[in-house]
Design a protein around this motif. Sequence first.
Motif, mmCIF file in Angstrom:
data_model
loop_
_atom_site.group_PDB
_atom_site.id
_atom_site.type_symbol
_atom_site.label_atom_id
_atom_site.label_comp_id
_atom_site.label_asym_id
_atom_site.label_seq_id
_atom_site.Cartn_x
_atom_site.Cartn_y
_atom_site.Cartn_z
ATOM 1 N N GLY A 106 0.802 -1.209 0.000
ATOM 2 C CA GLY A 106 0.000 0.000 0.000
ATOM 3 C C GLY A 106 0.844 1.272 0.000
ATOM 4 N N GLU A 107 0.220 2.346 -0.385
ATOM 5 C CA GLU A 107 0.921 3.631 -0.446
ATOM 6 C C GLU A 107 1.503 4.016 0.899
ATOM 7 O OE1 GLU A 107 0.119 8.296 -1.837
ATOM 8 O OE2 GLU A 107 -1.347 6.713 -2.279
ATOM 9 N N ASN A 108 0.800 3.723 1.971
ATOM 10 C CA ASN A 108 1.261 4.073 3.315
ATOM 11 C C ASN A 108 1.825 2.862 4.061
ATOM 12 O OD1 ASN A 108 0.423 6.858 3.165
ATOM 13 N ND2 ASN A 108 -1.677 6.107 3.313
ATOM 14 N N GLY A 109 2.188 1.847 3.314
ATOM 15 C CA GLY A 109 2.751 0.656 3.920
ATOM 16 C C GLY A 109 4.118 0.924 4.521
ATOM 17 N N PRO A 110 4.656 -0.041 5.253
ATOM 18 C CA PRO A 110 5.926 0.142 5.952
ATOM 19 C C PRO A 110 7.116 -0.027 5.011
ATOM 20 C CG PRO A 110 5.137 -2.063 6.325
ATOM 21 C CD PRO A 110 4.083 -1.378 5.494
ATOM 22 N N ASP A 111 8.284 -0.041 5.572
ATOM 23 C CA ASP A 111 9.522 -0.307 4.851
ATOM 24 C C ASP A 111 10.363 -1.218 5.746
ATOM 25 O OD1 ASP A 111 11.252 -0.074 2.702
ATOM 26 O OD2 ASP A 111 12.125 1.833 3.335
ATOM 27 N N ARG A 112 11.128 -2.116 5.130
ATOM 28 C CA ARG A 112 12.044 -2.978 5.878
ATOM 29 C C ARG A 112 11.316 -3.802 6.959
ATOM 30 N NH1 ARG A 112 17.885 -1.787 6.699
ATOM 31 N NH2 ARG A 112 18.694 -3.332 8.155
ATOM 32 N N THR A 113 10.208 -4.379 6.577
ATOM 33 C CA THR A 113 9.400 -5.152 7.519
ATOM 34 C C THR A 113 9.261 -6.586 7.040
ATOM 35 O OG1 THR A 113 8.154 -3.226 8.287
ATOM 36 C CG2 THR A 113 7.086 -5.359 8.515
ATOM 37 N N ILE A 114 9.423 -7.532 7.952
ATOM 38 C CA ILE A 114 9.140 -8.940 7.676
ATOM 39 C C ILE A 114 7.801 -9.247 8.340
ATOM 40 C CG2 ILE A 114 9.905 -11.321 7.892
ATOM 41 C CD1 ILE A 114 12.749 -10.201 8.426
ATOM 42 N N LEU A 115 6.788 -9.450 7.532
ATOM 43 C CA LEU A 115 5.442 -9.698 8.050
ATOM 44 C C LEU A 115 5.082 -11.162 7.828
ATOM 45 C CD1 LEU A 115 2.873 -8.582 9.326
ATOM 46 C CD2 LEU A 115 2.128 -7.837 7.048
ATOM 47 N N SER A 116 4.890 -11.881 8.923
ATOM 48 C CA SER A 116 4.487 -13.282 8.860
ATOM 49 C C SER A 116 2.967 -13.351 8.794
ATOM 50 C CB SER A 116 4.990 -14.036 10.094
ATOM 51 O OG SER A 116 6.397 -13.926 10.209
ATOM 52 N N ALA A 117 2.452 -14.330 8.022
ATOM 53 C CA ALA A 117 1.001 -14.411 7.855
ATOM 54 C C ALA A 117 0.575 -15.842 7.579
ATOM 55 C CB ALA A 117 0.544 -13.504 6.706
ATOM 56 N N GLY A 118 -0.548 -16.230 8.172
ATOM 57 C CA GLY A 118 -1.114 -17.546 7.919
ATOM 58 C C GLY A 118 -2.339 -17.783 8.767
ATOM 59 N N ALA A 119 -3.360 -18.430 8.178
ATOM 60 C CA ALA A 119 -4.588 -18.800 8.897
ATOM 61 C C ALA A 119 -5.279 -17.582 9.518
ATOM 62 C CB ALA A 119 -4.283 -19.843 9.971
ATOM 63 N N GLY A 120 -5.095 -16.413 8.914
ATOM 64 C CA GLY A 120 -5.702 -15.195 9.443
ATOM 65 C C GLY A 120 -4.900 -14.535 10.533
ATOM 66 N N GLY A 121 -3.713 -15.062 10.831
ATOM 67 C CA GLY A 121 -2.844 -14.472 11.854
ATOM 68 C C GLY A 121 -1.702 -13.698 11.217
ATOM 69 N N PHE A 122 -1.261 -12.651 11.895
ATOM 70 C CA PHE A 122 -0.195 -11.791 11.385
ATOM 71 C C PHE A 122 0.758 -11.435 12.518
ATOM 72 C CE2 PHE A 122 -4.104 -11.203 9.057
ATOM 73 C CZ PHE A 122 -3.702 -11.409 7.738
ATOM 74 N N ALA A 123 2.051 -11.483 12.234
ATOM 75 C CA ALA A 123 3.064 -11.160 13.231
ATOM 76 C C ALA A 123 4.280 -10.581 12.518
ATOM 77 C CB ALA A 123 3.471 -12.406 14.022
ATOM 78 N N ARG A 124 5.050 -9.793 13.238
ATOM 79 C CA ARG A 124 6.264 -9.224 12.662
ATOM 80 C C ARG A 124 7.482 -9.993 13.169
ATOM 81 N NH1 ARG A 124 9.142 -3.247 13.309
ATOM 82 N NH2 ARG A 124 10.632 -3.582 11.597
ATOM 83 N N ALA A 125 8.337 -10.427 12.257
ATOM 84 C CA ALA A 125 9.615 -11.052 12.616
ATOM 85 C C ALA A 125 10.692 -9.976 12.579
ATOM 86 C CB ALA A 125 9.961 -12.168 11.637
ATOM 87 N N VAL A 126 11.535 -9.955 13.609
ATOM 88 C CA VAL A 126 12.551 -8.908 13.735
ATOM 89 C C VAL A 126 13.906 -9.545 14.019
ATOM 90 C CG1 VAL A 126 13.251 -6.808 14.951
ATOM 91 C CG2 VAL A 126 10.815 -7.319 14.655
#
Length: 307
Positions: A228-248
């Motif tokens: 998206g236009e206002n999305g982040p930068d340098r982000t690892i976004l985990s996703a599955g089964a409707g769940g979302f988490a950030r890996a750092v």
Amino acid sequence: MSIRFDDRVAIVTGAGGGLGRSHALALAARGARVVVNDLGGDVRGEGGSASAAEAVADEIRAAGGEAIAHGANVTDEAQVADMVAAAVSAFGRVDILVNNAGILRDKSFTKMGMADFETVVAVHLTGSAVCTKAVWDIMRDQAYGRIVMTTSSSGLYGNFGQANYGAAKMAVVGLMNTLCLEGAKYNIRTNCLAPVAATRMTEDLLPPEAASLLDPALVTPAVLYLAGENGPDRTILSAGAGGFARAVITETDGVVFKPDAATPEAIAEHWAAIDDRDSARELKAGGEQTMKFLSKAAALQGIKIGG
């Protein structure tokens, strides 16, 4: 806030089925004009057919959207250049690239031939680089770009039998990290998706009862957010089964020794302090690690660095 992609042009690789198809359909449903890329090979990357990409492009057009199909092999620079040229010819620009194409050739490392290692790395890592390189100057010149790499828990954390896949998937994180630094002044943002979904690549890895929970459509919202236009930068976004988490990825503050005290025995003796997770933080460039150690060493030895 509604995330829309009106007047944006997106290329989605490996979009003839599974996650890529889901991403392409969702981008189109929210206004993007989409280039549906798929070589049409099997899960090992063998064979090829334009029918899968054409079918998804037909789905988009049938729903009132705009799409073209292209069967470029993501590792082939000439074919990818042709795909990007087709996108610009049809739609005038390229705003979003989703590097989703991938293959599997799973074996334990002791049984894995280097040909299978190199082929998997070529598709996931080199293919992502080839496609990104092909759109980079377009995004730079228009001062806008959103790139989504596809990493994996196999790269971030490891998975038995996937040394080739895991190596490639961790490598795209390194690619992302540098592209974020180089693309910042051109408003090019690069992120990574770490998905888990029931696709043909995972059908032999997941029990049937899990597949019903792992609909690829439940991963795609992460792509829409990252692109998206206002999305982040340098982000690892985990996703599955409707769940979302950030890996750092973090690094502890560490311990610095004087030169005559920097021994393996000293590391062993001070391991608890070196491994102190409470001091860990996310670094945003390799130079931050250099300056951390330099500043601590200089202070320890009474040396003044710079002006």
